[in-house]
Write an enzyme that holds these catalytic residues in place. Structure first.
Site, PDB file in Angstrom:
ATOM      1  N   SER A   1       0.855  -1.183  -0.138  1.00 57.65           N
ATOM      2  CA  SER A   1      -0.014   0.057   0.107  1.00 57.65           C
ATOM      3  C   SER A   1       0.965   1.217   0.051  1.00 57.65           C
ATOM      4  CB  SER A   1      -1.040  -0.008   1.260  1.00 57.65           C
ATOM      5  OG  SER A   1      -1.973   1.023   1.084  1.00 57.65           O
TER       6      SER A   1
ATOM      7  N   GLU B   1      -9.415  -6.236  -2.881  1.00 60.64           N
ATOM      8  CA  GLU B   1      -8.836  -4.896  -2.428  1.00 60.64           C
ATOM      9  C   GLU B   1      -9.846  -4.255  -1.378  1.00 60.64           C
ATOM     10  OE1 GLU B   1      -5.795  -3.940  -2.337  1.00 60.64           O
ATOM     11  OE2 GLU B   1      -4.810  -4.831  -3.832  1.00 60.64           O
TER      12      GLU B   1
ATOM     13  N   HIS C   1      -7.473  -5.658   0.879  1.00 63.80           N
ATOM     14  CA  HIS C   1      -6.556  -4.939   1.113  1.00 63.80           C
ATOM     15  C   HIS C   1      -5.558  -5.347   2.084  1.00 63.80           C
ATOM     16  CE1 HIS C   1      -3.883  -1.887  -0.278  1.00 63.80           C
ATOM     17  NE2 HIS C   1      -4.022  -0.893   0.920  1.00 63.80           N
TER      18      HIS C   1
END
Length: 579
Positions: free
Chosen positions: A224, A357, A476
């Site tokens: 990320s 995600e 995610h």
């Protein structure tokens, strides 16, 4: 209630903290059960000075050395606040690195989770510090939208990777306003959080050999915000020759529009929250220097309270292309331009994203009547916040995205609409950026690029259904679960998993750590013949511009072409980028 959500871990963090942890009088998190080890800690004598650590045991029972909370730069306090880091070159006495250091300030309860402004620390884990055989080094840059998480061992722990012959380094860097304040002039040109990371990389080059690591074989990895950081280090002249391979998981700085040259608006907002003047850069910074780190760090939630929609946007802070005001610039050119023109450090690169995600962000909206009604009634005003849309033509872009993803229908709490809205969240924040990174690099880098999607649904997730308590997709950060122990969030994955629902979790740990190990060692994720039987079925092709193959990581490895490209066509239409 603490409103920060650690980029998808709110409920999980809170639950894990209550069920699995207590804290000592310093606020340091203690994981239970904690074995008492009376053995004297190991000592490593580095060029900077002696460092005393502690002993840990890996998932498979290997004993290794842990050196935690080592300062790599001077404490960024007082006049050093909002300034570039000052490298820590020598220690005047033996460093006690036997216990966890603090994370950087964010709005968490410091009696439960230890944070402090003196946070420019790193953790080093090694199987052997005095071997003549130098091991590959993996440096992990933590996620968190540039405003949350830390490099502490209870969030990104070494217990899986240290079953491999690697030296692992996990770093902190300043967050939010303390790390990324940018006024666009000499007062605060910005990117200090990235310059912290550079300082850590310099420390590693100077000292990692003493821990058994090879300074000529350093892999930087991140997820990320950490992934975006990895790519920026490839572009920054400050990071040249400090690393040799890259792993970029779920984000990149190649997005919908060029990066800004400042974020003065965020500096002004931060100042206003603390009753500071906003009429000049100097007035803002001088006043903020008089505030405690708690006042600045704990005011983070006010950004969402005043300027967000629920917990949207996912992040406020961004890298900036720094103006030249006489400083050492971390970033002086747009990332996509740098890649197209060859102005970057070309290294072997793994690029990835997860299957779903930010799919769970849809539930937060559709299952909250107030947010759902507001998003439907004010779609053209809310969509730019929720999906990070540029100001130019935002109304038309909002309508076009609604037509493509939602079929022009309102958001509702139904499986079909939740899936559609979740895809919109995921593509807008992660999918497009990962796609652009992989496609730019495979065309312009002279080094190989491998692309993948992590599709495995295991026993735990960063989003677990509140009714069933089970994963509902591949969220995610879920790929990090099989690379790092995360004791603050969840119990460790054992060497042999319990009965269903997820007996394969331990195999996924073995596969993921094997991929990272062989990539760090050889610059190629595919094992050499006869090595790593857990990867015997892996045949991961390099991505090229013609067929654009990628690996799907699931219970079985499989190779496919053109990841999500059809659903991303609308973004290329709205925000074109030259590859």
């Amino acid at each position: 209630m603490i409103k920060i959500f650690l980029l998808s871990a709110i409920a999980v963090c809170a639950l894990a903290a209550e069920q699995h942890h207590s804290h000592d009088q310093t606020g340091d998190v203690i994981t239970k059960p904690a074995a008492v080890d009376s053995t004297p800690g190991p000592v490593t004598v580095t060029p900077a000075g002696a460092v005393r650590g502690s002993w840990m045991d890996s998932r498979l029972g290997r004993r290794f050395q842990a050196y935690r909370g080592i300062r790599y730069a001077q404490p960024p306090v007082g006049e050093l606040r909002f300034q570039p880091p000052v490298d820590m070159n020598t220690y005047t006495s033996e460093v006690d690195a036997s216990e966890e250091g603090p994370g950087c300030p964010e709005p968490v309860d410091s009696t439960v989770y230890y944070v402090d402004e003196d946070c420019l620390r790193l953790n080093v884990y090694t199987p052997e510090n005095n071997s003549s055989r130098k091991l590959p080094v993996i440096v992990f840059i933590h996620p968190g939208g540039y405003y949350s998480f830390s490099g502490r061992s209870d969030l990104f722990g070494p217990h899986y990777l240290l079953d491999r012959d690697v030296v692992l380094v996990v770093i902190n860097y300043r967050l939010a306003s303390l790390g990324f304040l940018s006024t666009g002039d000499s007062v605060a040109p910005g990117n200090n959080g990235f310059k912290d990371q550079v300082s850590a990389l310099r420390w590693i080059q100077r000292n990692v050999a003493a821990f058994g690591g090879d300074p000529g074989q350093v892999t930087i990895a991140g997820c990320s915000a950490g992934s975006s950081s990895v790519v920026l280090h490839m572009i920054s002249p400050m990071s040249k020759n400090l690393f040799h391979r890259g792993i970029a998981m779920s984000w990149s700085p190649m997005g919908k529009e060029p990066l800004p040259s400042h974020q003065l608006d965020l500096a002004q907002k931060q100042a206003s929250f603390l009753d500071c003047p906003t009429n000049s850069s100097r007035a803002i910074v001088d006043c903020l220097k008089t505030k405690t780190w708690q006042e600045i760090g704990y005011s983070l939630n006010t950004f969402w309270d005043k300027y967000g929609f629920g917990f949207d946007p996912i992040s406020f802070w961004t890298p900036v292309v720094e103006p030249d005001v006489g400083q050492h610039r971390f970033l002086s050119v747009q990332p996509d331009e740098a890649v197209r023109s060859g102005q970057f450090s070309a290294v072997p690169l793994l690029v990835s994203q997860t299957e779903d995600e930010f799919f769970w962000k849809a539930f937060y909206v559709t299952r909250n009547e107030t947010l759902r009604d507001r998003m439907n009634a004010e779609w053209e005003n809310i969509a730019p916040i929720s999906f990070n849309l540029p100001e130019k033509n935002f109304a038309a872009a909002s309508r076009r995205l609604k037509a493509v993803y939602l079929g022009g229908k309102p958001v509702e709490d139904t499986p079909e609409r939740n899936k559609a809205l979740g895809k919109l969240y995921g593509d807008s924040w992660i999918g497009l950026n990962a796609h652009r990174l992989a496609n730019l690099m495979c065309r312009h880098s002279p080094q190989p690029v491998w692309y993948s999607v992590f599709s495995y649904i295991g026993n735990r997730s960063f989003y677990e259904d509140p009714v069933t308590g089970k994963p509902a997709g591949v969220a995610h950060h879920d790929d990090t679960i099989y690379v790092f122990s995360q004791s603050y969030l969840r119990p460790p994955i054992q060497a042999r998993s319990p009965p269903p629902p997820a007996p394969q979790d331990h195999l996924m740990v073995e596969r993921m750590t094997a991929i990272w190990y062989t990539f760090a060692k050889n610059g190629n994720p595919n094992p050499r013949e006869g090595e790593l039987p857990e990867l015997s079925s892996l045949d991961w092709p390099v991505m090229n511009p013609e067929d654009r193959k990628y690996l799907k990581v699931d219970l079985e490895f499989s190779v496919h072409e053109k990841l999500h490209e059809k659903q991303l066509e609308v973004w290329d239409e709205l925000y074109p980028m030259k590859f």
